[in-house]
Design a protein around this motif. Sequence first.
Motif, PDB file in Angstrom:
ATOM      1  N   ARG A   1     -11.459 -13.797  53.866  1.00 33.04           N
ATOM      2  CA  ARG A   1     -11.866 -12.573  54.553  1.00 33.04           C
ATOM      3  C   ARG A   1     -12.167 -11.461  53.551  1.00 33.04           C
ATOM      4  O   ARG A   1     -13.188 -10.773  53.661  1.00 33.04           O
ATOM      5  N   LEU A   2     -11.277 -11.276  52.560  1.00 33.68           N
ATOM      6  CA  LEU A   2     -11.518 -10.253  51.550  1.00 33.68           C
ATOM      7  C   LEU A   2     -12.775 -10.573  50.740  1.00 33.68           C
ATOM      8  O   LEU A   2     -13.575  -9.681  50.434  1.00 33.68           O
ATOM      9  N   ALA A   3     -12.941 -11.839  50.373  1.00 42.32           N
ATOM     10  CA  ALA A   3     -14.125 -12.225  49.609  1.00 42.32           C
ATOM     11  C   ALA A   3     -15.388 -11.983  50.425  1.00 42.32           C
ATOM     12  O   ALA A   3     -16.390 -11.482  49.901  1.00 42.32           O
ATOM     13  N   GLY A   4     -15.346 -12.318  51.689  1.00 41.84           N
ATOM     14  CA  GLY A   4     -16.509 -12.118  52.530  1.00 41.84           C
ATOM     15  C   GLY A   4     -16.904 -10.665  52.653  1.00 41.84           C
ATOM     16  O   GLY A   4     -18.085 -10.334  52.807  1.00 41.84           O
ATOM     17  N   GLN A   5     -15.925  -9.782  52.545  1.00 43.19           N
ATOM     18  CA  GLN A   5     -16.197  -8.354  52.679  1.00 43.19           C
ATOM     19  C   GLN A   5     -16.582  -7.699  51.360  1.00 43.19           C
ATOM     20  O   GLN A   5     -17.489  -6.854  51.320  1.00 43.19           O
ATOM     21  N   TYR A   6     -15.912  -8.069  50.261  1.00 48.65           N
ATOM     22  CA  TYR A   6     -16.046  -7.304  49.022  1.00 48.65           C
ATOM     23  C   TYR A   6     -16.667  -8.056  47.847  1.00 48.65           C
ATOM     24  O   TYR A   6     -17.163  -7.424  46.912  1.00 48.65           O
ATOM     25  N   ALA A   7     -16.616  -9.364  47.828  1.00 52.63           N
ATOM     26  CA  ALA A   7     -16.914 -10.098  46.601  1.00 52.63           C
ATOM     27  C   ALA A   7     -18.402 -10.335  46.396  1.00 52.63           C
ATOM     28  O   ALA A   7     -19.155 -10.586  47.337  1.00 52.63           O
ATOM     29  N   ASP A   8     -18.801 -10.286  45.128  1.00 57.20           N
ATOM     30  CA  ASP A   8     -20.103 -10.784  44.703  1.00 57.20           C
ATOM     31  C   ASP A   8     -19.985 -12.232  44.242  1.00 57.20           C
ATOM     32  O   ASP A   8     -20.988 -12.942  44.203  1.00 57.20           O
ATOM     33  N   GLU A   9     -18.779 -12.624  43.885  1.00 59.66           N
ATOM     34  CA  GLU A   9     -18.519 -13.992  43.444  1.00 59.66           C
ATOM     35  C   GLU A   9     -17.157 -14.424  43.949  1.00 59.66           C
ATOM     36  O   GLU A   9     -16.205 -13.634  43.939  1.00 59.66           O
ATOM     37  N   PHE A  10     -17.087 -15.686  44.390  1.00 58.47           N
ATOM     38  CA  PHE A  10     -15.799 -16.263  44.769  1.00 58.47           C
ATOM     39  C   PHE A  10     -15.451 -17.364  43.783  1.00 58.47           C
ATOM     40  O   PHE A  10     -16.245 -18.277  43.551  1.00 58.47           O
TER      41      PHE A  10
ATOM     42  N   VAL B   1     -21.930 -15.732  44.676  1.00 60.44           N
ATOM     43  CA  VAL B   1     -21.890 -16.824  43.705  1.00 60.44           C
ATOM     44  C   VAL B   1     -20.576 -17.570  43.918  1.00 60.44           C
ATOM     45  O   VAL B   1     -19.532 -16.949  44.141  1.00 60.44           O
ATOM     46  N   TYR B   2     -20.612 -18.901  43.843  1.00 60.17           N
ATOM     47  CA  TYR B   2     -19.410 -19.713  44.001  1.00 60.17           C
ATOM     48  C   TYR B   2     -19.117 -20.403  42.672  1.00 60.17           C
ATOM     49  O   TYR B   2     -20.015 -21.006  42.064  1.00 60.17           O
ATOM     50  N   SER B   3     -17.870 -20.280  42.218  1.00 64.98           N
ATOM     51  CA  SER B   3     -17.529 -20.750  40.876  1.00 64.98           C
ATOM     52  C   SER B   3     -16.163 -21.412  40.851  1.00 64.98           C
ATOM     53  O   SER B   3     -15.377 -21.310  41.801  1.00 64.98           O
ATOM     54  N   ASN B   4     -15.892 -22.076  39.728  1.00 64.70           N
ATOM     55  CA  ASN B   4     -14.587 -22.702  39.480  1.00 64.70           C
ATOM     56  C   ASN B   4     -14.068 -22.295  38.120  1.00 64.70           C
ATOM     57  O   ASN B   4     -14.838 -21.957  37.224  1.00 64.70           O
TER      58      ASN B   4
END
Length: 307
Positions: A184-193, A225-228
Motif C-alpha cells: 500500500r505504501l509503495a503504491g502510494q509513494y514509491a518510484d521503485e519497489f 520500477v521493480y527490483s531485487n
Amino acid sequence: MDLRIFTEPQQGASYDTLLSVAKATEDLGFDAFFRSDHYLKMGDVDGLPGPTDAWITLAGIARETRRIRLGTLMTAATFRLPGVLAIQVAQVDQMSGGRVELGLGAGWYEEEHRAYGIPFPAEKFARLEEQLAIVTGLWRTPVGETFGYKGTYYQLADSPALPKPAQDRVPVLIGGHGKTRTPRLAGQYADEFNMPFASAEDSERQFERVRAAAEAAGRKGDDLVYSNALVVCVGKDDAEVARRADAIGRQVDELKENGLAGSPAEVVDKIGRYAQAGSSRIYLQILDLDDLDHLELISSQVQAQLG
C-alpha cells in the motif's frame, strides 16, 4: 537489466574503502552505488574501523563521481526527523548534480538503536508513513509557498520547504516482504519497489501485490520500477567461487540457493529468472569490499552478457 552495487559498510569499511568501491562502480559501467544505513555490525565480524553515516558518505562520494546514481537501501526512518532528512537528501542531490535516490524504511535493528542511544518506537510503520508524506510533500511544495503537516508523530508549521533537490523528483524506493501495508505504501509513494533477498517466485508474487496497490491508488502498475537485492559471489572457476564465499563466511551451496553465485554463466541464467518475474534492476550485495577484481569480473563477464 540494470546492475547496481550495494554495500554493507557496518560490517567493516572506512570512507576511503567505500570511495574506492564507488569509483570502481563508475569506471566499470555499473548503474549505481548504494549503501545500507546501519550503525552496528551484524554477525561474527569486528566491524572495524566502525560505522560511517550513510548520507555523509554519499555527500562525499557525490563530489568524487560524475555518472553513477547514489542512494540507500534503506535509510531508517527512526534515525532522522523527516524535515532534517528532506534537507540532507536535497543537499546531497544538489552536490551530485541530480543523481540521488532515497530508499526509506521503517527501521528494524533494535540493538543498534540501544548502542547509540536512538529511540526505538513501537509504532515504526506508522511513523514511516508520515515521514514519506512529509519528505515528498516538502520537495513538491513550490518555491515561495509553505508546507504544513499535522500528524500523530510529526507536526510541521509554515515550513519554507527548502532546499529543493536538483532533480524535479528524487526517486523514492520502498521495499520489503509485508503483504499488505508495504504494498500500500509503495503504491502510494514509491518510484521503485525493491524485494530484498527473496526467490524469484516470492518476488513475482510481491510485485503483483504492489502493482495492484498502485492501481488502487490511481496509478499504473508499470509506473514503478521493480527490483531485487541479492548477495553476489562470482568466480571464473569453482575454486575462485569457493575462495570468495569463504572470504565472506558463507557456503557456496547456500549462496547459490539464496543469491547469485557460481560462474558468470550460472549468474546470468539466474538473473534471467528474476527478469521473468518482473525485475528490471538488481542490487548486487558486495560483502568483500577489498576485492575489486570481483567487480571487474562481474562487469566483464556478467553485465556484458546482459546488454
